[in-house]
Design a protein around this motif. Sequence first.
Motif, PDB file in Angstrom:
ATOM      1  N   VAL A 107       0.981  -1.221   0.003  1.00  0.00           N
ATOM      2  CA  VAL A 107      -0.141  -0.064  -0.092  1.00  0.00           C
ATOM      3  C   VAL A 107       0.742   1.198   0.007  1.00  0.00           C
ATOM      4  N   ASP A 108       0.783   2.093  -1.053  1.00  0.00           N
ATOM      5  CA  ASP A 108       1.288   3.471  -0.960  1.00  0.00           C
ATOM      6  C   ASP A 108       0.161   4.388  -0.313  1.00  0.00           C
ATOM      7  N   ILE A 109       0.621   4.795   0.828  1.00  0.00           N
ATOM      8  CA  ILE A 109      -0.179   5.727   1.542  1.00  0.00           C
ATOM      9  C   ILE A 109      -0.328   7.058   0.897  1.00  0.00           C
ATOM     10  N   ARG A 110       0.533   7.347  -0.050  1.00  0.00           N
ATOM     11  CA  ARG A 110       0.358   8.708  -0.690  1.00  0.00           C
ATOM     12  C   ARG A 110      -0.575   8.660  -1.748  1.00  0.00           C
ATOM     13  N   ASP A 111      -0.838   7.354  -2.265  1.00  0.00           N
ATOM     14  CA  ASP A 111      -1.710   7.118  -3.357  1.00  0.00           C
ATOM     15  C   ASP A 111      -3.198   7.185  -2.709  1.00  0.00           C
ATOM     16  N   HIS A 171      -1.499  18.126   4.932  1.00  0.00           N
ATOM     17  CA  HIS A 171      -0.526  18.180   6.353  1.00  0.00           C
ATOM     18  C   HIS A 171       0.033  16.453   6.292  1.00  0.00           C
ATOM     19  N   CYS A 172      -0.722  15.651   5.996  1.00  0.00           N
ATOM     20  CA  CYS A 172      -0.518  14.162   6.297  1.00  0.00           C
ATOM     21  C   CYS A 172       0.712  13.784   5.149  1.00  0.00           C
ATOM     22  N   GLU A 173       0.516  14.416   4.020  1.00  0.00           N
ATOM     23  CA  GLU A 173       1.578  14.080   2.764  1.00  0.00           C
ATOM     24  C   GLU A 173       2.655  14.629   3.132  1.00  0.00           C
ATOM     25  N   SER A 174       2.597  16.156   3.608  1.00  0.00           N
ATOM     26  CA  SER A 174       3.878  16.575   3.951  1.00  0.00           C
ATOM     27  C   SER A 174       4.766  15.993   4.999  1.00  0.00           C
ATOM     28  N   ARG A 175       3.902  15.582   6.111  1.00  0.00           N
ATOM     29  CA  ARG A 175       4.450  14.746   7.194  1.00  0.00           C
ATOM     30  C   ARG A 175       5.117  13.480   6.722  1.00  0.00           C
ATOM     31  N   LEU A 176       4.609  12.862   5.786  1.00  0.00           N
ATOM     32  CA  LEU A 176       5.248  11.562   5.254  1.00  0.00           C
ATOM     33  C   LEU A 176       6.453  11.952   4.416  1.00  0.00           C
ATOM     34  N   ILE A 177       6.634  12.906   3.634  1.00  0.00           N
ATOM     35  CA  ILE A 177       7.634  13.249   3.067  1.00  0.00           C
ATOM     36  C   ILE A 177       8.663  13.715   3.540  1.00  0.00           C
ATOM     37  N   LEU A 179       9.250  12.734   6.942  1.00  0.00           N
ATOM     38  CA  LEU A 179       9.634  11.605   7.689  1.00  0.00           C
ATOM     39  C   LEU A 179      10.249  10.658   6.879  1.00  0.00           C
ATOM     40  N   SER A 180      10.258  10.541   5.687  1.00  0.00           N
ATOM     41  CA  SER A 180      10.814   9.414   4.659  1.00  0.00           C
ATOM     42  C   SER A 180      12.097  10.186   3.807  1.00  0.00           C
ATOM     43  N   ALA A 181      12.327  11.387   4.096  1.00  0.00           N
ATOM     44  CA  ALA A 181      13.562  11.903   3.519  1.00  0.00           C
ATOM     45  C   ALA A 181      14.779  11.697   4.172  1.00  0.00           C
ATOM     46  N   PRO A 182      15.628  10.914   3.202  1.00  0.00           N
ATOM     47  CA  PRO A 182      17.110  10.560   3.876  1.00  0.00           C
ATOM     48  C   PRO A 182      17.657  11.712   4.559  1.00  0.00           C
ATOM     49  N   ALA A 183      18.726  11.503   5.353  1.00  0.00           N
ATOM     50  CA  ALA A 183      19.494  12.361   6.007  1.00  0.00           C
ATOM     51  C   ALA A 183      20.682  12.873   4.967  1.00  0.00           C
TER      52      ALA A 183
END
Length: 212
Positions: A107-111, A171-177, A179-183
Amino acid sequence: MSIRHGLLALLERGPRYGSQLRSEFESRTGSTWPLNVGQVYTTLNRLERDGMVAQGGEDEAGHTLYAITDNGRAELRTWFEKPVDRTSPARDELAIKLAMAVGAPGVDIRDVIQSQRRHTVKAMQDYTRLKAQALLAVEGGGARERDDVAWLLVLEQLIFQTEAEARWLDHCESRLIRLSAPAPAGAPAPAPTAPATPQPDPKAAAPGVAAS
């Protein structure tokens, strides 16, 4: 949704029969929460059992009429005066869906978010069109003005709800982006925490002072 109190509010305007109550409830709320006659009569039976309505004869067509009692009026006044409880919110299917989609295999939550956003925006546009129609009806006045005003208030609540939902999805989409961004590459590692400086024992004697 309190069908029970909605029917009491309609009965306070005078005795009514079941299908009449259903029609007036849906007219007042723009059929946002449609009822069937079975729901209405089941609720009336419970209200009668609780002493809040009583059967009051029949109309010319033979329909059984129901009338509100003093206990029903007291219950209705309490309902109007008491705030709606928000400490135990009703289950929200969308919030539960997104919570379950986090980390779900395949499941791709952003979809999921984007699909819901399209639906939410369309619903908001539909409500806005209906609001324009309701405003015309209110401004035109007429016998149904009270129902038109009630429907306008319901529509505006739905518009505010969908606007808030769209913002929350963004907001949810921005939050997921985030959180998934690499350092960032080459980012310095966090500095080790320095050991705490030992604090002097207040009971120990100071230098050059003999302990008593």
